[in-house]
Each structure stands twice: as C-alpha cells, then as structure tokens.
Write a protein that holds these residues in place. Structure first.
Motif, mmCIF file in Angstrom:
data_model
loop_
_atom_site.group_PDB
_atom_site.id
_atom_site.type_symbol
_atom_site.label_atom_id
_atom_site.label_comp_id
_atom_site.label_asym_id
_atom_site.label_seq_id
_atom_site.Cartn_x
_atom_site.Cartn_y
_atom_site.Cartn_z
ATOM 1 N N LEU A 1 0.816 -1.214 0.000
ATOM 2 C CA LEU A 1 0.000 0.000 0.000
ATOM 3 C C LEU A 1 0.846 1.258 0.000
ATOM 4 O O LEU A 1 0.658 2.144 -0.843
ATOM 5 N N LEU A 2 1.785 1.359 0.942
ATOM 6 C CA LEU A 2 2.551 2.596 1.125
ATOM 7 C C LEU A 2 3.707 2.650 0.137
ATOM 8 O O LEU A 2 4.832 2.249 0.427
ATOM 9 N N LYS A 3 3.404 3.136 -1.046
ATOM 10 C CA LYS A 3 4.395 3.276 -2.102
ATOM 11 C C LYS A 3 4.019 4.495 -2.938
ATOM 12 O O LYS A 3 2.860 4.653 -3.329
ATOM 13 N N ASP A 4 4.996 5.353 -3.189
ATOM 14 C CA ASP A 4 4.731 6.595 -3.915
ATOM 15 C C ASP A 4 4.564 6.286 -5.408
ATOM 16 O O ASP A 4 5.532 6.263 -6.164
ATOM 17 N N ARG A 5 3.334 6.035 -5.818
ATOM 18 C CA ARG A 5 3.027 5.664 -7.191
ATOM 19 C C ARG A 5 2.532 6.864 -7.992
ATOM 20 O O ARG A 5 2.068 7.857 -7.450
ATOM 21 N N SER A 6 2.570 6.721 -9.310
ATOM 22 C CA SER A 6 1.931 7.682 -10.205
ATOM 23 C C SER A 6 0.435 7.363 -10.260
ATOM 24 O O SER A 6 -0.019 6.324 -9.750
ATOM 25 N N SER A 7 -0.349 8.238 -10.894
ATOM 26 C CA SER A 7 -1.778 7.985 -11.031
ATOM 27 C C SER A 7 -2.020 6.694 -11.826
ATOM 28 O O SER A 7 -2.881 5.888 -11.470
ATOM 29 N N LEU B 1 -10.004 -4.430 1.913
ATOM 30 C CA LEU B 1 -8.912 -3.464 1.812
ATOM 31 C C LEU B 1 -8.264 -3.233 3.177
ATOM 32 O O LEU B 1 -7.045 -3.083 3.271
ATOM 33 N N LYS B 2 -9.075 -3.227 4.216
ATOM 34 C CA LYS B 2 -8.534 -3.103 5.574
ATOM 35 C C LYS B 2 -7.664 -4.308 5.903
ATOM 36 O O LYS B 2 -6.584 -4.170 6.509
ATOM 37 N N GLN B 3 -8.098 -5.472 5.489
ATOM 38 C CA GLN B 3 -7.304 -6.688 5.707
ATOM 39 C C GLN B 3 -5.984 -6.606 4.952
ATOM 40 O O GLN B 3 -4.926 -6.958 5.497
ATOM 41 N N HIS B 4 -6.029 -6.133 3.729
ATOM 42 C CA HIS B 4 -4.801 -6.004 2.941
ATOM 43 C C HIS B 4 -3.888 -4.948 3.549
ATOM 44 O O HIS B 4 -2.661 -5.115 3.556
ATOM 45 N N GLN B 5 -4.446 -3.881 4.050
ATOM 46 C CA GLN B 5 -3.647 -2.833 4.689
ATOM 47 C C GLN B 5 -2.895 -3.377 5.901
ATOM 48 O O GLN B 5 -1.731 -3.039 6.125
ATOM 49 N N GLN B 6 -3.539 -4.226 6.678
ATOM 50 C CA GLN B 6 -2.941 -4.734 7.910
ATOM 51 C C GLN B 6 -2.019 -5.930 7.683
ATOM 52 O O GLN B 6 -0.966 -6.037 8.318
ATOM 53 N N TYR C 1 -10.270 8.082 6.483
ATOM 54 C CA TYR C 1 -11.081 7.936 7.690
ATOM 55 C C TYR C 1 -11.518 6.495 7.894
ATOM 56 O O TYR C 1 -11.407 5.947 8.999
ATOM 57 N N ILE C 2 -12.001 5.847 6.840
ATOM 58 C CA ILE C 2 -12.518 4.491 6.983
ATOM 59 C C ILE C 2 -11.407 3.500 7.324
ATOM 60 O O ILE C 2 -11.605 2.569 8.114
ATOM 61 N N LEU C 3 -10.214 3.709 6.782
ATOM 62 C CA LEU C 3 -9.128 2.746 6.970
ATOM 63 C C LEU C 3 -8.212 3.084 8.148
ATOM 64 O O LEU C 3 -7.270 2.344 8.414
ATOM 65 N N THR C 4 -8.477 4.169 8.858
ATOM 66 C CA THR C 4 -7.640 4.567 9.996
ATOM 67 C C THR C 4 -8.467 4.514 11.272
ATOM 68 O O THR C 4 -9.396 5.323 11.454
ATOM 69 N N ASP C 5 -8.158 3.582 12.153
ATOM 70 C CA ASP C 5 -8.905 3.436 13.400
ATOM 71 C C ASP C 5 -8.631 4.616 14.337
ATOM 72 O O ASP C 5 -7.566 5.231 14.304
ATOM 73 N N GLY C 6 -9.616 4.892 15.184
ATOM 74 C CA GLY C 6 -9.445 5.910 16.210
ATOM 75 C C GLY C 6 -9.501 7.339 15.712
ATOM 76 O O GLY C 6 -9.032 8.256 16.392
ATOM 77 N N THR C 7 -10.047 7.562 14.532
ATOM 78 C CA THR C 7 -10.160 8.906 13.983
ATOM 79 C C THR C 7 -11.626 9.261 13.760
ATOM 80 O O THR C 7 -12.470 8.381 13.604
ATOM 81 N N GLY C 8 -11.913 10.549 13.766
ATOM 82 C CA GLY C 8 -13.258 11.026 13.470
ATOM 83 C C GLY C 8 -13.317 11.572 12.057
ATOM 84 O O GLY C 8 -12.307 12.021 11.518
ATOM 85 N N PHE C 9 -14.496 11.538 11.461
ATOM 86 C CA PHE C 9 -14.628 11.977 10.073
ATOM 87 C C PHE C 9 -14.288 13.455 9.927
ATOM 88 O O PHE C 9 -13.495 13.838 9.060
ATOM 89 N N LEU D 1 -8.600 3.828 -5.700
ATOM 90 C CA LEU D 1 -8.620 4.874 -4.671
ATOM 91 C C LEU D 1 -7.831 4.455 -3.439
ATOM 92 O O LEU D 1 -7.223 5.292 -2.759
ATOM 93 N N TYR D 2 -7.846 3.173 -3.150
ATOM 94 C CA TYR D 2 -7.064 2.629 -2.042
ATOM 95 C C TYR D 2 -5.578 2.891 -2.249
ATOM 96 O O TYR D 2 -4.870 3.371 -1.346
ATOM 97 N N TYR D 3 -5.097 2.634 -3.467
ATOM 98 C CA TYR D 3 -3.683 2.884 -3.750
ATOM 99 C C TYR D 3 -3.391 4.371 -3.917
ATOM 100 O O TYR D 3 -2.265 4.816 -3.684
ATOM 101 N N MET D 4 -4.389 5.144 -4.323
ATOM 102 C CA MET D 4 -4.230 6.602 -4.350
ATOM 103 C C MET D 4 -3.971 7.121 -2.929
ATOM 104 O O MET D 4 -3.068 7.933 -2.708
ATOM 105 N N TYR D 5 -4.765 6.633 -1.985
ATOM 106 C CA TYR D 5 -4.572 6.994 -0.586
ATOM 107 C C TYR D 5 -3.192 6.564 -0.103
ATOM 108 O O TYR D 5 -2.474 7.338 0.560
ATOM 109 N N GLY D 6 -2.773 5.343 -0.436
ATOM 110 C CA GLY D 6 -1.466 4.846 -0.017
ATOM 111 C C GLY D 6 -0.328 5.641 -0.612
ATOM 112 O O GLY D 6 0.684 5.899 0.053
#
Length: 291
Positions: free
Chosen positions: A9-15, A84-89, A169-177, A269-274
C-alpha cells in the motif's frame, strides 16, 4: 515476493500506477472478494431490480427509488473496505471465516462517512441553489446560468480532496470523520491534480463498464418511457403483459454484475490513498533530516 512488493500500500506511485495496482489487486483476489460479498451483491441486485422495474412502471417514485438504492450501495461497499482493511494490515486478502462474515466496525464507519458526505453535498447544494436564485434576480438568464455552472465547477474542484479523506477515515482506526477532514484536507488539496487523474480515469473505466452492462436496461427504460408518455396522451398501454417480470430478471442480472463494477472503483482509490501517505511520509523524513 515481487508480487507482494508490487502490491504494497505505502508506495509513492503515479496515477497510472495506482490504477493498474488497484485493478490488479482486485482481479487477482476476485474469488476471495466474491466469496465474502456474494450475498450482499444479491441483496444489491434485488434492490436494483425492484428499483429499475418500478422506474419503468412507476416513474413518479424515482426519488424514493434512488434514495434506497444509494443506501444499499453504501452498505455493499462495506465489503470492499473490509478486504482493503485486511490487505492494509496483513498485506494480503484471505478468505473470510464464514460466508456470512460481516465487519460491523467497518460498516459503521462506512455508513457514517457516507451520511457525512451526503450532508456536505446537501449543504453545498442549498448554498448554490440560494445563490443562484439571488443572482437570477439581478442578472440576465444566461449570465445567471453561467454563474451557477461556475459555482458548481468550483464546488466540484474543492470536493475532490474529500475522496482522500474519505478513504483515510474508513481505513484509519481511532479517527473522526470531521477531524480527518480538518487535519488532512489540505494534504489532499496539495495533491489535487494527482487525485483528479486517478478519479477521472477510474470513473471513465467504470462508466464504460456500466454503459455496456446497462444496454438491456436502457432499452427497457426507453420502451417504458414511451408507453408512459402514450398513457398521458390517452393511448392504450403498449407494453406486453410480461414486461414486469422480464424487467425484474434483467435488472437483477445487471445489478449483480454492476455491484462488482462499483466495488472495483475502491481499489485504485485505495492505492491513491497509499501513494499520498507514502509521499507525505517521505516528505516529513526529508524535512526532519534537513534540520
């Protein structure tokens, strides 16, 4: 190993890299995704079938039908965010323990984010509508229309960074919208061009798939509209007696297919966020090392 490295997930990709990585992850894990979401896809298809059939037979209920369909869409994409949450973790997508497995926490966060986004659209729509009426009193019709279109365009431009905060927001626990918007909207705004390219290309791909799969529904809808216009003019109903159940079956099949077209939209969008997160982490490291 190379595949795992490509899918992180955490990789600086192009669009383009985000789009290809997203669809690659989706297609390579489609069996697992299908196994965890087929029941929800059937529910989505049933609602779509009922809604599509009623749009033909009772078009005056369009607003209610669209509202219910939108809510079901929000519930269905919960399954996308769950994998996606499972893949993130874990860096991978596995099979759910049961065919009826459902992540209540992701569902609540998805529904909350969906309702908050609807609230934002509603407030902005009211403001634009009020401003349009006000402008219409002092300017000519065409000038007022152009001003309204300009306001819609500006609102759309500033809405794009919300896609990033929505996913975050959806993929980060403990945060508010709202806290997520307050603290990370600026980050999304700085990467506006990048977000625009990912969303534009993904939406274009999605619309092509929707149009292709919707051709039978479009034909039925056109026939229904012509029949309803004929009824208003006093002509007899020209639709065959079996149009109701035939429409239901067609919309059921289309709805089931389009459920997974809708779900695929999340993965780029998941990889855009990453990519944005990875870029920000690298920038922060560089700033700290420069001190």
């Amino acid at each position: 190993m190379e595949k795992d490295k490509d899918d992180i997930l955490l990789k600086d990709r192009s669009s383009r890299g985000c789009i290809s990585a997203g669809y690659r992850l989706y297609m390579s894990n489609f069996k697992r995704i299908f196994h965890s979401s087929w029941l929800a896809a059937i529910a989505f298809a049933v609602v779509t079938s009922i809604g599509g059939t009623m749009m033909i037979l009772r078009p005056q209920l369009a607003l209610v039908i669209l509202t219910v369909t939108s809510i079901i869409e929000a519930l269905f994409i919960t399954y996308g965010f769950t994998v996606l949450k499972q893949h993130q973790q874990a860096g991978t997508i596995g099979c759910p323990p049961h065919w009826y497995s459902f992540d209540t926490q992701i569902f609540v966060r998805t529904l909350k984010a969906w309702l908050c986004m609807i609230a934002i659209v509603f407030v902005v729509g009211v403001v634009i509508g009020f401003a349009s009426v006000l402008v219409g009193k002092f300017l000519s019709t065409y000038t007022a229309l152009g001003t309204t279109l300009l306001m819609v365009l500006v609102a759309t431009v500033f809405a794009l960074p919300l896609f990033y905060t929505y996913i975050r927001y959806i993929l980060t626990d403990g945060t508010g919208f709202w806290r997520t918007i307050a603290s990370h909207y600026g980050t999304g705004l700085r990467r506006w061009g990048f977000i625009f390219l990912v969303i534009f290309m993904t939406t274009l791909i999605g619309w092509v798939c929707y149009i292709i799969t919707s051709l039978p529904a479009i034909i039925l809808s056109m026939a229904g509209n012509e029949a309803n216009m004929g009824l208003l003019a006093g002509d007899p109903n020209g639709l065959p007696s079996y149009i109701g159940w035939m429409s239901a079956i067609v919309f059921l099949l289309i709805g089931f297919i389009q459920a997974y077209v809708l779900l695929s939209f999340l993965f780029p969008l998941y990889y855009m966020y990453g990519a944005i997160e990875a870029h920000e982490q690298e920038k922060n490291k560089f700033n700290k090392s420069s001190l």
